[in-house]
Design a protein around this motif. Structure first.
Motif, PDB file in Angstrom:
ATOM      1  N   VAL A  96      -9.404  37.828  96.486  1.00 13.07           N
ATOM      2  CA  VAL A  96      -8.205  38.347  97.137  1.00 13.07           C
ATOM      3  C   VAL A  96      -7.647  39.541  96.356  1.00 13.07           C
ATOM      4  O   VAL A  96      -7.642  39.552  95.122  1.00 13.07           O
ATOM      5  CB  VAL A  96      -7.132  37.240  97.229  1.00 13.07           C
ATOM      6  N   THR A  97      -7.163  40.527  97.102  1.00 11.67           N
ATOM      7  CA  THR A  97      -6.322  41.569  96.528  1.00 11.67           C
ATOM      8  C   THR A  97      -4.875  41.209  96.815  1.00 11.67           C
ATOM      9  O   THR A  97      -4.488  41.080  97.983  1.00 11.67           O
ATOM     10  CB  THR A  97      -6.633  42.947  97.132  1.00 11.67           C
ATOM     11  N   LEU A  98      -4.067  41.009  95.782  1.00 11.63           N
ATOM     12  CA  LEU A  98      -2.637  40.759  95.944  1.00 11.63           C
ATOM     13  C   LEU A  98      -1.891  42.075  95.826  1.00 11.63           C
ATOM     14  O   LEU A  98      -2.138  42.860  94.903  1.00 11.63           O
ATOM     15  CB  LEU A  98      -2.127  39.786  94.888  1.00 11.63           C
ATOM     16  N   VAL A  99      -0.975  42.318  96.764  1.00 12.91           N
ATOM     17  CA  VAL A  99      -0.112  43.497  96.725  1.00 12.91           C
ATOM     18  C   VAL A  99       1.320  42.995  96.677  1.00 12.91           C
ATOM     19  O   VAL A  99       1.767  42.307  97.596  1.00 12.91           O
ATOM     20  CB  VAL A  99      -0.325  44.397  97.957  1.00 12.91           C
ATOM     21  N   ALA A 100       2.042  43.314  95.610  1.00 14.21           N
ATOM     22  CA  ALA A 100       3.350  42.699  95.380  1.00 14.21           C
ATOM     23  C   ALA A 100       4.423  43.738  95.117  1.00 14.21           C
ATOM     24  O   ALA A 100       4.140  44.843  94.629  1.00 14.21           O
ATOM     25  CB  ALA A 100       3.273  41.725  94.204  1.00 14.21           C
ATOM     26  N   ASN A 101       5.668  43.355  95.414  1.00 17.10           N
ATOM     27  CA  ASN A 101       6.807  44.233  95.235  1.00 17.10           C
ATOM     28  C   ASN A 101       8.008  43.426  94.769  1.00 17.10           C
ATOM     29  O   ASN A 101       8.176  42.261  95.147  1.00 17.10           O
ATOM     30  CB  ASN A 101       7.141  44.931  96.570  1.00 17.10           C
ATOM     31  N   ASP A 102       8.845  44.058  93.937  1.00 18.83           N
ATOM     32  CA  ASP A 102      10.149  43.509  93.567  1.00 18.83           C
ATOM     33  C   ASP A 102       9.980  42.107  92.953  1.00 18.83           C
ATOM     34  O   ASP A 102       9.103  41.907  92.115  1.00 18.83           O
ATOM     35  CB  ASP A 102      11.046  43.530  94.811  1.00 18.83           C
ATOM     36  N   THR A 103      10.769  41.133  93.386  1.00 19.61           N
ATOM     37  CA  THR A 103      10.629  39.780  92.840  1.00 19.61           C
ATOM     38  C   THR A 103       9.236  39.217  93.073  1.00 19.61           C
ATOM     39  O   THR A 103       8.745  38.411  92.269  1.00 19.61           O
ATOM     40  CB  THR A 103      11.656  38.827  93.476  1.00 19.61           C
ATOM     41  N   GLY A 104       8.595  39.631  94.159  1.00 17.41           N
ATOM     42  CA  GLY A 104       7.237  39.169  94.418  1.00 17.41           C
ATOM     43  C   GLY A 104       6.267  39.580  93.332  1.00 17.41           C
ATOM     44  O   GLY A 104       5.275  38.889  93.075  1.00 17.41           O
ATOM     45  N   GLY A 105       6.546  40.701  92.661  1.00 18.69           N
ATOM     46  CA  GLY A 105       5.702  41.108  91.549  1.00 18.69           C
ATOM     47  C   GLY A 105       5.828  40.172  90.367  1.00 18.69           C
ATOM     48  O   GLY A 105       4.840  39.892  89.667  1.00 18.69           O
ATOM     49  N   ALA A 106       7.036  39.657  90.127  1.00 14.94           N
ATOM     50  CA  ALA A 106       7.213  38.679  89.053  1.00 14.94           C
ATOM     51  C   ALA A 106       6.434  37.410  89.348  1.00 14.94           C
ATOM     52  O   ALA A 106       5.749  36.859  88.472  1.00 14.94           O
ATOM     53  CB  ALA A 106       8.700  38.349  88.881  1.00 14.94           C
ATOM     54  N   LEU A 107       6.516  36.930  90.590  1.00 12.28           N
ATOM     55  CA  LEU A 107       5.779  35.719  90.970  1.00 12.28           C
ATOM     56  C   LEU A 107       4.274  35.951  90.841  1.00 12.28           C
ATOM     57  O   LEU A 107       3.532  35.056  90.400  1.00 12.28           O
ATOM     58  CB  LEU A 107       6.139  35.326  92.404  1.00 12.28           C
ATOM     59  N   THR A 108       3.826  37.141  91.198  1.00 11.44           N
ATOM     60  CA  THR A 108       2.404  37.464  91.097  1.00 11.44           C
ATOM     61  C   THR A 108       1.959  37.494  89.640  1.00 11.44           C
ATOM     62  O   THR A 108       0.858  37.021  89.306  1.00 11.44           O
ATOM     63  CB  THR A 108       2.136  38.805  91.793  1.00 11.44           C
TER      64      THR A 108
END
Length: 291
Positions: free
Chosen positions: A98-110
């Motif tokens: 999988v390629t995960l693409v994250a932003n904002d708080t989602g980047g912390a979770l990633t």
């Protein structure tokens, strides 16, 4: 409650502690999108069509972070718990490489996922995100305390619906340079205003927020030996690009690309640039038909 038709077909998946809604478009290697607090899959509405057209399978969930419709009262929504939810989502959909693409708080979770359970992840794109000691940035540091005050989140969600609050720094003003369209603001804010159960979910997440989680993840990022693209807004006020450089020092295969004329919500301010970067990073074959 994402509303954009460009995100693809709507599905639901049953996880061990609740249901999640997601949209899917395209075929090919999977790209899973991770938004942050008080956002949903509509954040990616201008990115998914181009990524899918390039021959990739785009999966954009509404994570239970305050802009979702399906309440999950039994789910562990602490930051580590949410990282486990993302990992279980990938498992239930049987997604690999999988390629995960994250932003904002989602980047912390990633980042927590990258440090704890990265087995199904092949590469990661981090746009401006909570990282290291910035969970949250100073502008939003009082949100966890507000979530402990009776009625605090009820008041906050109604206040943010006021246009002058939504466009102020304490709203979405420092997240996007040109403001959010009214349709997207409604998508992000309606559920938390209307549903006590959704507000309760958001409150559980906020009360679990602590920089110790991202600092602990940072200590384990050196073990994530897969490619990471830090597609960071050069002008970001909440997450300065110096933060991306500090993250890159901890990641064996990290590369930083600065994005001009954007704040934290890069998929909102510069969707074409982000689309191009994702497609180039994954190395997807061009699709001959729409996703």
């Amino acid at each position: 409650m994402a509303v954009s038709s460009g995100l693809g077909v709507e599905y639901e998946v049953e996880l061990s502690t609740g249901r999640l809604r997601y949209r899917e478009r395209g075929q090919g290697p999977p790209v899973v999108f991770v938004h942050g607090l008080l956002a949903n899959a509509d954040l990616w509405r201008s990115v998914v069509p181009g990524v899918a057209a390039a021959g990739l399978r785009c999966v954009a969930p509404d994570w239970p972070l305050g802009a979702h419709e399906l309440a999950v009262p039994g789910m562990d929504l602490s930051p580590p718990g949410m990282a486990t939810v993302i990992a279980e989502f990938l498992e239930r959909l049987d997604l690999h490489e999988v390629t995960l693409v994250a932003n904002d708080t989602g980047g912390a979770l990633t980042q927590i996922l990258m440090a704890r359970s990265p087995e199904r992840v092949a590469r990661v794109v981090l746009t401006p995100s909570d990282s290291l000691e910035r969970l949250f940035p100073p502008m939003f540091a009082l949100l966890p305390a507000l979530a402990r005050v009776p009625g605090g989140l009820w008041l906050m969600t109604r206040a943010v619906r006021l246009p002058w609050v939504a466009q102020a720094p304490i709203g979405f003003g420092w997240l996007t340079k040109r403001g959010l369209p009214a349709m997207v603001l409604r998508s992000f804010l309606t559920s938390s205003c209307r549903s006590p159960a959704v507000r309760a979910d958001m409150g559980r997440f906020l009360r679990g927020v602590d920089k110790r989680h991202t600092l602990a993840a940072a200590e384990g990022l050196h073990r994530f030996d897969r490619p990471v693209l830090l597609a960071w807004a050069i002008e970001d006020r909440l997450f300065p690009i110096a933060l991306a450089h500090r993250l890159a020092e901890r990641l064996p295969q990290a590369r930083i690309i600065g994005i001009s004329d954007a704040y934290t919500f890069v998929p909102e301010d510069q969707p074409e640039a982000l689309t191009r970067l994702i497609v180039e990073f994954v190395g997807a074959p061009a699709a001959s038909q729409p996703g």
